[in-house]
Write an enzyme that holds these catalytic residues in place. Structure first.
Site, mmCIF file in Angstrom:
data_model
loop_
_atom_site.group_PDB
_atom_site.id
_atom_site.type_symbol
_atom_site.label_atom_id
_atom_site.label_comp_id
_atom_site.label_asym_id
_atom_site.label_seq_id
_atom_site.Cartn_x
_atom_site.Cartn_y
_atom_site.Cartn_z
ATOM 1 C CB CYS A 160 -0.864 -0.035 1.266
ATOM 2 S SG CYS A 160 -1.576 1.542 1.737
ATOM 3 C CB CYS A 163 1.006 1.588 4.432
ATOM 4 S SG CYS A 163 -0.786 1.542 4.416
#
Ligand code: FAD
Length: 464
Positions: free
Chosen positions: A390, A393
């Site tokens: 991600c 992230c």
């Protein structure tokens, strides 16, 4: 020997003992107490208590730090989010919109920042190699004395040297881009399940000096292995325990952020982000997590104190007259430097620092090996960030790992910092712009987490 770290770990342990029934504590009653019962009150015989840290952070540091981090120097971070994962191939890129990172267009980043880096904007990436070389040397030639140029060469060597705790991100790669951190806030992204667990698993299992035989349950449904894990952990030397607590503190901080900036409403009209109390309780409530949640919050305070200590130690580096937070806007740059120094003096005045000199202070050979182990494990963790599926992230994971790595570099460079000349180039100790931006932003994240804990405490009190 081991006094400072042992002291802090000891005092964290003392709070645990208190809350396990060895003290005179009332049984937790409200939801707020259940999350915070073990994370309040005195931390052993140091005058250090969580409330003092909260007050210091929330009212004296946090507002000023936020202001600093909004400045151009700190909001633009160069990062390569396209580096391949060195450990496995099957990264399922999270296709959610909330995971996307919006890189800056080249005209959004102040020229001063771009020219301070070696290779920067989209246009620069297209230049032929000699041109880049000339530009790079030009940037150095124009603004730096011969003496400083020599120092720059030393710094480059130093940056490549064994003193770095993080895998240096390849910011000269054409894939590296500036990201405006204010436009890409750390918040709930929906990245979860086996993919996210795998990352945390690798970080804990492979990097925390842990033998295969000791299992730390990563599946939330698993239970009954905590005791073996914690008795193993308590048997470790302080440095290895500290390593685990730093990672756990970082993990807790990320999870506080995603609970505090949760996607509460998602309609075609608007997205609403805010505090999700249930999410917070599921992660940190003492009963729901069988005591794990409050322990993790203590690790967050531990991480806070470590980074705070590093910032207090690095003050002489930033105090030198020729240090600039250079963006090209002279007045703004000077104001920002004043604010930065104000913050660092405030941090230095915090009375509850611990003495990390004793860290790695045992037998010289053993200490050297331990420090090296520590550094290598940490470098591995920074490489694992390239496997996070991600992008948002990954961005914040990389930044915070680099920031923590920089904090450790500072803590282990105390003598070099002390011997730094008051003016002129410093040959032995240097921080790159990337390191400075990540150091302060990483601390900003932990500081925000501490502030968010107060918000959650108030919210939990108001509903019960
Ligand atoms: P996880 O948080 O995935 O934890 C797995 C297991 O580890 C838990 O079951 C528990 O046993 C243990 N554990 C949990 N916390 C701790 C702790 N503090 N110390 C020790 N052990 C612990 N999600 C977002 O929404 N936004 C983000 O910005 C974001 N950034 C991330 C960055 C990285 C590098 C990674 C690896 C993940 C990130 N995530 C982010 C995902 C998030 O951290 C969780 O993994 C996800 O929300 C799933 O949570 P979970 O409850 O299943 O447990």
């Amino acid at each position: 020997m081991d006094r400072g770290w042992g002291f802090l770990i000891g005092l964290l342990g003392a709070v645990w003992l208190l809350s396990s029934g060895h003290g005179e504590q009332q049984p937790p009653e409200t939801a707020a107490q259940r999350c915070f019962c073990q994370v309040s009150g005195y931390l052993d015989d140091c005058t250090c208590d969580v409330e003092t840290i909260d007050r210091f952070n929330n009212y004296r540091l946090f507002p000023r730090l936020q202001k600093l981090l909004e400045s151009d120097y700190f909001r633009y971070y160069k990062v390569n989010l396209k580096r391949p994962c060195p450990f496995w191939n099957d990264i399922s890129q999270c296709g959610r919109r909330d995971c996307a990172v919006k890189p800056c267009q080249s005209d959004e980043v102040p020229d001063g920042i771009k020219s301070a880096s070696y290779k920067y904007s989209e246009e620069a990436n297209n230049l032929i190699e000699e041109c880049e070389q000339a530009e790079r040397l030009g940037a150095v030639d124009e603004s730096l004395s011969e003496e400083t140029q020599k120092a720059v060469l030393q710094w480059t060597k130093h940056d490549d040297s064994s003193d770095n705790f993080c895998e240096a991100d390849d910011i000269q790669s054409p894939d590296a881009e500036y990201v405006d951190l204010l436009l890409n806030p750390e918040r709930y992204t929906g990245y979860k399940g086996p993919d996210a667990w795998k990352i945390w698993n690798v970080i804990y299992e492979e990097n925390c000096f842990k033998p295969q035989t000791i299992k730390r349950p990563l599946n939330p449904l698993a239970s009954g292995q905590e005791n073996t894990f914690y008795s193993w952990l308590e048997g470790l030397c302080v440095e290895k325990r500290a390593f685990y607590r730093l990672i756990s503190g970082l993990h807790a901080s990320i999870n506080v952020h995603l609970s505090a900036r949760y996607l509460l409403q998602d309609t075609w009209l608007e997205k609403k982000w805010g505090h999700n109390i249930t999410e917070f309780q599921q992660r940190f409530d003492g009963i729901l997590t069988e005591g794990e949640g409050p322990r993790r919050l203590k690790n967050l305070y531990f991480l806070y104190l470590i980074e705070l200590r590093a910032l207090s130690k690095v003050l002489p580096f930033f105090e030198r007259p020729d240090f600039q937070l250079f963006t090209g806007n002279k007045i703004q740059d000077e104001e920002n430097k004043m604010l930065l120094l104000e913050i660092l003096h405030e941090i230095k005045s915090f009375p509850l620092h611990f003495d990390e000199n004793s860290f790695f202070a045992g037998d010289k050979k053993e200490a050297h090996k331990l420090k090296e182990d520590f550094r290598l494990h940490f470098r591995n963790i920074s490489r694992i960030m390239d496997c996070v599926g991600c992008f948002k992230c990954r961005l914040w994971g990389k930044l915070q790992t680099q920031g923590l790595g920089t904090a450790l570099k500072i803590l282990f460079s105390e003598k070099l910092i002390a011997n730094m000349p008051e003016s002129g180039p410093s040959y032995e100790f240097h921080l790159t712009r990337q390191e400075i931006v990540s150091l302060f932003n990483a601390f900003g994240r932990i500081s925000t987490s501490v502030k968010e804990l107060e918000n959650f405490r108030n919210l939990l009190q108001s509903i019960h």
